[in-house]
Scaffold this motif. Structure first.
Motif, PDB file in Angstrom:
ATOM      1  N   GLY A 486       0.810  -1.205   0.000  1.00 21.93           N
ATOM      2  CA  GLY A 486       0.000   0.000   0.000  1.00 21.93           C
ATOM      3  C   GLY A 486       0.847   1.260   0.000  1.00 21.93           C
ATOM      4  N   VAL A 487       0.284   2.335  -0.522  1.00 19.08           N
ATOM      5  CA  VAL A 487       0.931   3.647  -0.509  1.00 19.08           C
ATOM      6  C   VAL A 487      -0.066   4.639   0.091  1.00 19.08           C
ATOM      7  CG1 VAL A 487       1.957   5.488  -1.881  1.00 19.08           C
ATOM      8  CG2 VAL A 487       2.310   3.094  -2.544  1.00 19.08           C
ATOM      9  N   LEU A 488       0.378   5.337   1.122  1.00 15.00           N
ATOM     10  CA  LEU A 488      -0.463   6.275   1.854  1.00 15.00           C
ATOM     11  C   LEU A 488       0.179   7.654   1.806  1.00 15.00           C
ATOM     12  CD1 LEU A 488      -3.024   6.328   3.720  1.00 15.00           C
ATOM     13  CD2 LEU A 488      -1.468   5.932   5.642  1.00 15.00           C
ATOM     14  N   THR A 489      -0.622   8.684   1.571  1.00 12.89           N
ATOM     15  CA  THR A 489      -0.079  10.040   1.483  1.00 12.89           C
ATOM     16  C   THR A 489      -1.123  11.024   2.006  1.00 12.89           C
ATOM     17  OG1 THR A 489       1.091  11.558  -0.020  1.00 12.89           O
ATOM     18  CG2 THR A 489      -0.945  10.562  -0.833  1.00 12.89           C
ATOM     19  N   PRO A 490      -0.721  12.190   2.511  1.00 13.98           N
ATOM     20  CA  PRO A 490      -1.691  13.153   3.036  1.00 13.98           C
ATOM     21  C   PRO A 490      -2.699  13.595   1.978  1.00 13.98           C
ATOM     22  CG  PRO A 490       0.522  13.734   3.751  1.00 13.98           C
ATOM     23  CD  PRO A 490       0.674  12.646   2.737  1.00 13.98           C
ATOM     24  N   VAL A 491      -3.902  13.919   2.433  1.00 12.99           N
ATOM     25  CA  VAL A 491      -4.945  14.412   1.536  1.00 12.99           C
ATOM     26  C   VAL A 491      -4.453  15.613   0.731  1.00 12.99           C
ATOM     27  CG1 VAL A 491      -7.136  15.676   1.521  1.00 12.99           C
ATOM     28  CG2 VAL A 491      -6.954  13.546   2.790  1.00 12.99           C
ATOM     29  N   ALA A 492      -3.742  16.537   1.380  1.00 11.60           N
ATOM     30  CA  ALA A 492      -3.262  17.745   0.696  1.00 11.60           C
ATOM     31  C   ALA A 492      -2.384  17.390  -0.495  1.00 11.60           C
ATOM     32  CB  ALA A 492      -2.501  18.633   1.673  1.00 11.60           C
ATOM     33  N   GLU A 493      -1.553  16.362  -0.355  1.00 10.49           N
ATOM     34  CA  GLU A 493      -0.696  15.931  -1.465  1.00 10.49           C
ATOM     35  C   GLU A 493      -1.535  15.367  -2.605  1.00 10.49           C
ATOM     36  OE1 GLU A 493       2.960  15.774  -2.049  1.00 10.49           O
ATOM     37  OE2 GLU A 493       2.465  17.510  -0.807  1.00 10.49           O
ATOM     38  N   GLN A 494      -2.534  14.586  -2.259  1.00 11.22           N
ATOM     39  CA  GLN A 494      -3.380  14.004  -3.306  1.00 11.22           C
ATOM     40  C   GLN A 494      -4.168  15.077  -4.065  1.00 11.22           C
ATOM     41  OE1 GLN A 494      -3.163  11.408  -4.797  1.00 11.22           O
ATOM     42  NE2 GLN A 494      -3.796   9.549  -3.722  1.00 11.22           N
ATOM     43  N   LEU A 495      -4.499  16.151  -3.379  1.00  8.30           N
ATOM     44  CA  LEU A 495      -5.283  17.197  -4.028  1.00  8.30           C
ATOM     45  C   LEU A 495      -4.458  18.045  -4.995  1.00  8.30           C
ATOM     46  CD1 LEU A 495      -7.559  18.379  -1.081  1.00  8.30           C
ATOM     47  CD2 LEU A 495      -8.195  16.973  -3.050  1.00  8.30           C
ATOM     48  N   VAL A 496      -3.167  18.234  -4.682  1.00  8.51           N
ATOM     49  CA  VAL A 496      -2.342  19.103  -5.539  1.00  8.51           C
ATOM     50  C   VAL A 496      -1.437  18.313  -6.478  1.00  8.51           C
ATOM     51  CG1 VAL A 496      -2.362  20.925  -3.798  1.00  8.51           C
ATOM     52  CG2 VAL A 496      -0.474  19.297  -3.833  1.00  8.51           C
ATOM     53  N   ASN A 497      -1.235  17.037  -6.187  1.00  9.66           N
ATOM     54  CA  ASN A 497      -0.247  16.269  -6.945  1.00  9.66           C
ATOM     55  C   ASN A 497      -0.723  14.823  -7.042  1.00  9.66           C
ATOM     56  OD1 ASN A 497       2.103  15.808  -8.330  1.00  9.66           O
ATOM     57  ND2 ASN A 497       3.394  15.665  -6.511  1.00  9.66           N
ATOM     58  N   SER A 498      -1.918  14.624  -7.508  1.00  6.76           N
ATOM     59  CA  SER A 498      -2.615  13.350  -7.382  1.00  6.76           C
ATOM     60  C   SER A 498      -1.813  12.167  -7.917  1.00  6.76           C
ATOM     61  CB  SER A 498      -3.958  13.420  -8.124  1.00  6.76           C
ATOM     62  OG  SER A 498      -4.652  12.206  -7.982  1.00  6.76           O
ATOM     63  N   LEU A 499      -1.853  11.085  -7.136  1.00  6.02           N
ATOM     64  CA  LEU A 499      -1.226   9.821  -7.528  1.00  6.02           C
ATOM     65  C   LEU A 499      -2.305   8.745  -7.416  1.00  6.02           C
ATOM     66  CD1 LEU A 499       1.489   8.402  -8.286  1.00  6.02           C
ATOM     67  CD2 LEU A 499       1.729   7.880  -5.858  1.00  6.02           C
ATOM     68  N   PRO A 500      -2.819   8.253  -8.530  1.00  2.72           N
ATOM     69  CA  PRO A 500      -3.971   7.338  -8.494  1.00  2.72           C
ATOM     70  C   PRO A 500      -3.732   6.067  -7.676  1.00  2.72           C
ATOM     71  CG  PRO A 500      -3.561   8.120 -10.725  1.00  2.72           C
ATOM     72  CD  PRO A 500      -2.397   8.555  -9.896  1.00  2.72           C
ATOM     73  N   HIS A 501      -2.467   5.684  -7.525  1.00  7.29           N
ATOM     74  CA  HIS A 501      -2.173   4.424  -6.845  1.00  7.29           C
ATOM     75  C   HIS A 501      -2.072   4.582  -5.329  1.00  7.29           C
ATOM     76  CE1 HIS A 501      -1.290   3.451 -10.948  1.00  7.29           C
ATOM     77  NE2 HIS A 501      -0.266   4.272 -10.971  1.00  7.29           N
ATOM     78  N   ALA A 502      -2.279   5.771  -4.797  1.00  6.23           N
ATOM     79  CA  ALA A 502      -2.077   6.027  -3.369  1.00  6.23           C
ATOM     80  C   ALA A 502      -3.398   6.235  -2.647  1.00  6.23           C
ATOM     81  CB  ALA A 502      -1.172   7.242  -3.166  1.00  6.23           C
ATOM     82  N   MET A 503      -3.445   5.791  -1.397  1.00 10.42           N
ATOM     83  CA  MET A 503      -4.556   6.101  -0.501  1.00 10.42           C
ATOM     84  C   MET A 503      -4.283   7.455   0.152  1.00 10.42           C
ATOM     85  SD  MET A 503      -4.716   2.333   1.313  1.00 10.42           S
ATOM     86  CE  MET A 503      -2.933   2.335   1.595  1.00 10.42           C
ATOM     87  N   ALA A 504      -5.332   8.116   0.602  1.00 10.84           N
ATOM     88  CA  ALA A 504      -5.196   9.454   1.185  1.00 10.84           C
ATOM     89  C   ALA A 504      -5.400   9.394   2.692  1.00 10.84           C
ATOM     90  CB  ALA A 504      -6.196  10.411   0.557  1.00 10.84           C
ATOM     91  N   LEU A 505      -4.557  10.132   3.410  1.00 10.62           N
ATOM     92  CA  LEU A 505      -4.633  10.188   4.873  1.00 10.62           C
ATOM     93  C   LEU A 505      -5.135  11.564   5.288  1.00 10.62           C
ATOM     94  CD1 LEU A 505      -3.986   8.783   7.608  1.00 10.62           C
ATOM     95  CD2 LEU A 505      -1.741   9.886   7.502  1.00 10.62           C
ATOM     96  N   ALA A 506      -6.271  11.607   5.986  1.00 15.00           N
ATOM     97  CA  ALA A 506      -6.884  12.860   6.404  1.00 15.00           C
ATOM     98  C   ALA A 506      -6.886  12.989   7.911  1.00 15.00           C
ATOM     99  CB  ALA A 506      -8.323  12.931   5.883  1.00 15.00           C
ATOM    100  N   THR A 507      -6.858  14.213   8.399  1.00 15.02           N
ATOM    101  CA  THR A 507      -7.057  14.491   9.822  1.00 15.02           C
ATOM    102  C   THR A 507      -8.553  14.624  10.088  1.00 15.02           C
ATOM    103  OG1 THR A 507      -6.988  16.885   9.560  1.00 15.02           O
ATOM    104  CG2 THR A 507      -4.871  15.751   9.872  1.00 15.02           C
ATOM    105  N   LEU A 508      -8.938  14.591  11.350  1.00 13.20           N
ATOM    106  CA  LEU A 508     -10.348  14.786  11.684  1.00 13.20           C
ATOM    107  C   LEU A 508     -10.814  16.186  11.301  1.00 13.20           C
ATOM    108  CD1 LEU A 508     -10.813  12.964  15.117  1.00 13.20           C
ATOM    109  CD2 LEU A 508     -11.713  12.292  12.886  1.00 13.20           C
ATOM    110  N   ASP A 509      -9.922  17.172  11.407  1.00  7.48           N
ATOM    111  CA  ASP A 509     -10.289  18.531  10.997  1.00  7.48           C
ATOM    112  C   ASP A 509     -10.573  18.587   9.498  1.00  7.48           C
ATOM    113  OD1 ASP A 509     -10.145  19.536  13.555  1.00  7.48           O
ATOM    114  OD2 ASP A 509      -8.063  20.215  13.351  1.00  7.48           O
ATOM    115  N   GLU A 510      -9.777  17.871   8.715  1.00  2.00           N
ATOM    116  CA  GLU A 510     -10.024  17.837   7.268  1.00  2.00           C
ATOM    117  C   GLU A 510     -11.333  17.123   6.958  1.00  2.00           C
ATOM    118  OE1 GLU A 510      -5.511  17.931   5.397  1.00  2.00           O
ATOM    119  OE2 GLU A 510      -6.265  16.060   6.266  1.00  2.00           O
ATOM    120  N   ILE A 511     -11.640  16.096   7.755  1.00  2.00           N
ATOM    121  CA  ILE A 511     -12.927  15.421   7.573  1.00  2.00           C
ATOM    122  C   ILE A 511     -14.068  16.385   7.897  1.00  2.00           C
ATOM    123  CG2 ILE A 511     -14.407  13.558   8.403  1.00  2.00           C
ATOM    124  CD1 ILE A 511     -12.092  12.572   6.686  1.00  2.00           C
TER     125      ILE A 511
END
Length: 749
Positions: A486-511
């Motif tokens: 698996g590949v995990l990366t912060p939500v902010a990274e996925q939003l600006v530099n999307s990598l389709p093969h990665a899961m996104a990690l969010a904080t409760l504040d972002e949720i």
């Protein structure tokens, strides 16, 4: 009032009757006879429970037990299983002071550090020199094995020589099978360690014995007859005593009546403690050692619960016996000892390593300092209701592994492991050298391409994603996801530099802000959180379909501790039937010493995993070697009896009874067998504690006589008197005979 008492008595009897066959219920509450339960005339009432008398257990004096309603408003009462002062913050358990040759042990004093000599006790000069080296390292108390008259005579000279050289460190005599030797050495040593499993009993034969009440009473009378003279002598000379139960050396009597279990360990110790108390001797401590960290933790908790029931306050000596060497030995000790320290338990400590005894002092001191520090700071949480944690027996809360959904951009079914997962942080620089990264993740390499292996990291965390134009790095990530990593990366990274093969990690504040809803369709979500958030904030989790939760408290956080925040989080999840996998996430600052990292990780994340709470581990330490972090992570899972990815060694730390060079032989056996995951090998310098020492091992290599080795399968000796030069090869042959051998894979060039 009489009617109320009658209802309560019936409820209590029903409660205990339904529980008395469980191994998790200690001896004073689960005997096979009918218990007479009476409500104390002046019932102490509170909103949380009531105090009642329990009588009629094997002739014991009535005991006060605190009972609580089985559920809110229920008249069904069950025992309150109190095993520490607080489950919400680390408050040191109050214990009496025990004097060991001028060194005071108990809750009013620092946690003391102990070790044991490895020299031949008859060699006075070498033993004295080793004790001095140990004392110079800062050890508080040292134990010396005393197996016979010659060793006892030598002990007199050892003590005198040390005093003449200005060393007053207290000396403890380690006694097995030798009451007369204990009597002799009590005249000049400061403390006597007796093993309840073999002090008055023969070596266990693992026979199932059937006792009548009269038979059992006669056995106890025999113990009292043999043990009382030593108690009287210790009392006369002002000596201390350790009643040290070992999981590997319970007597047939105890195992027949109570089982080869933590409950049996506690009852074994209590039989001797009652004799001490009968003779008004109280200068003693307890220990409940096992090579299995989970069993060790359960046994100490049951012991303390029994002491609370009986209103006893004797100190505890903590240790995981036969822990082994290196990081594995330190990790096992950190898990077992650290878990208890987190609850304020423990007054002396030994870290048992298959290394020189001087090498035990540093990790032991680190654990002692940790225990003192957390009890002084008392970082925890306000009281919360805890109903689900199984702290007297192991029942793992297993998170639901990720399920594939239609439209997912990557296969998520293998990003976590059913027996415990390892996540690791990876940098952009590491992606620049894919082949080295694949090796660091412990993949197999075939023509430079990675494939998952038994001990491959399950998921990587990329704090920064490679730029879209960095095709080589993105290809390296794609190859990992293709083989189920698996590949995990912060939500902010996925939003600006999307990598389709990665899961996104969010904080409760972002949720809460809805940021995660902006993610491209098909990207799966994980959440990171502290664990101590208000429940109304955690309510958001109920509406999410998550791959996993990462529980993380920043280093140095002054609000909570990882352990207590975790307990609150798991209680919330289980109460609300949320089965997300939970990964314990710990970060370490630069320049953290390796031993400090192992001890902190073991005592925080390990303390949760031994309670079955957690589905994996993610350790971050930017300046530490990648292989060290990976091996430490997998070592923790194995030490918590979860995921077995390498050969398990139950290796004793050596003492004066040892019949060969343990460090040398252990290294030789490891070199030839460390590629056998799932196989457990015990390497014992002698068999003083009996074949029970093999309880947690598939195969045993044991010193039977000078220059001779006995080999075991489980608890049974199958080959005796093998010449040491041939013994390692004979052990390998035995493993092959039982179908547990595989040839090591060729080393890559």
């Amino acid at each position: 009032m009489a009617a109320t008492n009658a209802v309560m008595s019936a409820s209590i009897a029903s409660s205990v009757s339904s529980l008395k066959k469980l191994n998790s219920i200690p001896g004073s509450l689960q005997q096979s006879m009918v218990l007479e339960l009476k409500v104390k005339e002046s019932v102490q009432r509170s909103s949380q429970g009531q105090r009642v008398l329990i009588a009629g257990v094997r002739g014991m004096a009535p005991e006060l037990v605190e009972m609580k309603p089985a559920s809110e408003g229920s008249q069904l009462l069950v025992p309150r299983k109190k095993y520490c002062e607080s489950i919400y913050k680390p408050i040191r358990r109050k214990t009496r002071t025990v004097n060991v040759g001028g060194v005071t042990v108990g809750s009013e004093h620092p946690i003391r550090v102990q070790t044991m000599t490895t020299t031949d006790t008859k060699d006075v000069q070498r033993t004295v020199e080793q004790v001095m080296r140990i004392a110079d390292k800062g050890c508080d108390i040292v134990r010396i094995t005393v197996q016979g008259k010659k060793e006892a005579d030598a002990c007199y000279s050892i003590k005198n020589t040390l005093v003449q050289k200005g060393y007053n460190i207290p000396l403890v005599a380690d006694i097995h099978f030798a009451p007369p030797i204990a009597m002799k050495v009590a005249e000049f040593f400061d403390k006597i360690r007796i093993n309840p499993g073999n002090f008055a009993d023969r070596r266990a034969q693992f026979e199932k014995l059937v006792y009548t009440d009269a038979d059992y009473a006669e056995e106890l009378r025999h113990i009292e007859e043999v043990f009382t003279p030593l108690v009287e002598k210790c009392k006369k000379y002002g000596r201390a005593m350790r009643i040290g139960t070992n999981h590997g050396s319970l007597s047939d009597r105890i195992m027949s009546y109570h089982g080869d279990s933590p409950r049996g360990m506690v009852e074994s110790a209590f039989q001797f403690a009652r004799i001490c108390r009968k003779n008004d001797f109280h200068n003693f401590v307890f220990s409940m050692k096992a090579s299995n960290s989970v069993v060790m933790v359960q046994a100490y908790r049951l012991l303390v619960f029994e002491m609370y029931v009986n209103d006893w306050d004797y100190p505890l000596h903590l240790g995981v016996t036969e822990a082994g060497e290196g990081e594995d030995g330190r990790m096992k000790s950190a898990i077992g000892i650290g878990a208890l320290l987190q609850d304020g338990l423990g007054d002396t400590i030994r870290v048992s390593l298959t290394e020189a005894p001087e090498e035990e002092i540093d990790p032991c001191s680190k654990l002692a300092n940790l225990g003192m520090k957390i009890s002084a700071k008392q970082k925890g949480l306000p009281e919360f209701q805890e109903n689900h944690r199984r702290y007297f027996d192991f029942e793992r809360r297993t998170g639901q592994l990720p399920l594939q959904k239609e439209g997912d951009l990557v296969d998520v079914r293998n990003v976590l492991h059913r027996d415990g997962s390892v996540l690791m942080s990876v940098t952009l620089d590491q992606l620049k050298n894919p082949e080295a990264l694949y090796r660091n993740l412990a993949t197999k390499l075939i023509m430079g391409m990675p494939y998952k292996d038994l001990a491959t990291v399950d998921t990587i965390f990329l704090n920064k994603l490679p730029a879209a134009e960095d095709r080589a790095s993105r290809l390296a990530v794609k190859r990992l996801t293709d083989v189920g990593i698996g590949v995990l990366t912060p939500v902010a990274e996925q939003l600006v530099n999307s990598l389709p093969h990665a899961m996104a990690l969010a904080t409760l504040d972002e949720i809460a802000s809805g940021t995660h809803k902006e993610l491209p369709t098909g990207i799966r979500l994980a959440v990171t959180l502290r664990g101590d958030e208000p429940e109304e904030k955690l309510e958001m989790l109920k509406d999410l379909d998550l791959i996993m939760l990462l529980q993380y408290l920043p280093e140095g956080d002054e609000k909570s501790s990882h352990v207590h925040a975790s307990r609150k989080l798991f209680e919330y999840l289980q109460t609300n039937k949320l089965d997300f996998p939970v990964i314990h996430h710990l970060k370490f600052p630069a320049n953290t010493h390796r031993d400090d990292l192992v001890i902190k990780a073991g005592s925080e994340a390990g303390a949760m995993l031994v309670d079955g709470l957690g589905d994996g581990i993610m350790l971050e330490a930017a300046d530490q070697d990648f292989d060290f972090i990976r091996n430490t992570s997998f070592g923790m899972l194995q030490g918590c009896r979860m995921r077995h990815t390498k050969t398990e060694y139950v290796s004793c730390p050596s003492c004066g009874r040892t019949l060969f060079d343990l460090q040398e032989i252990s290294a030789e056996i490891r070199e030839k067998t460390d590629h056998l995951p799932g196989v457990s090998i015990a390497i014992m310098g002698c068999i003083v504690n009996g074949p029970g020492e093999m309880a947690d091992a598939d195969f045993g290599y044991v010193g039977g006589a000078p220059g001779k080795i006995d080999l075991y399968v489980g608890k049974e000796v199958v080959r005796r008197g093998i010449a040491m030069a041939m013994a390692t090869n004979e052990l390998i042959g035995l493993i092959k005979e039982h179908g547990r051998w595989v040839d090591p894979e060729p080393t890559e060039t």
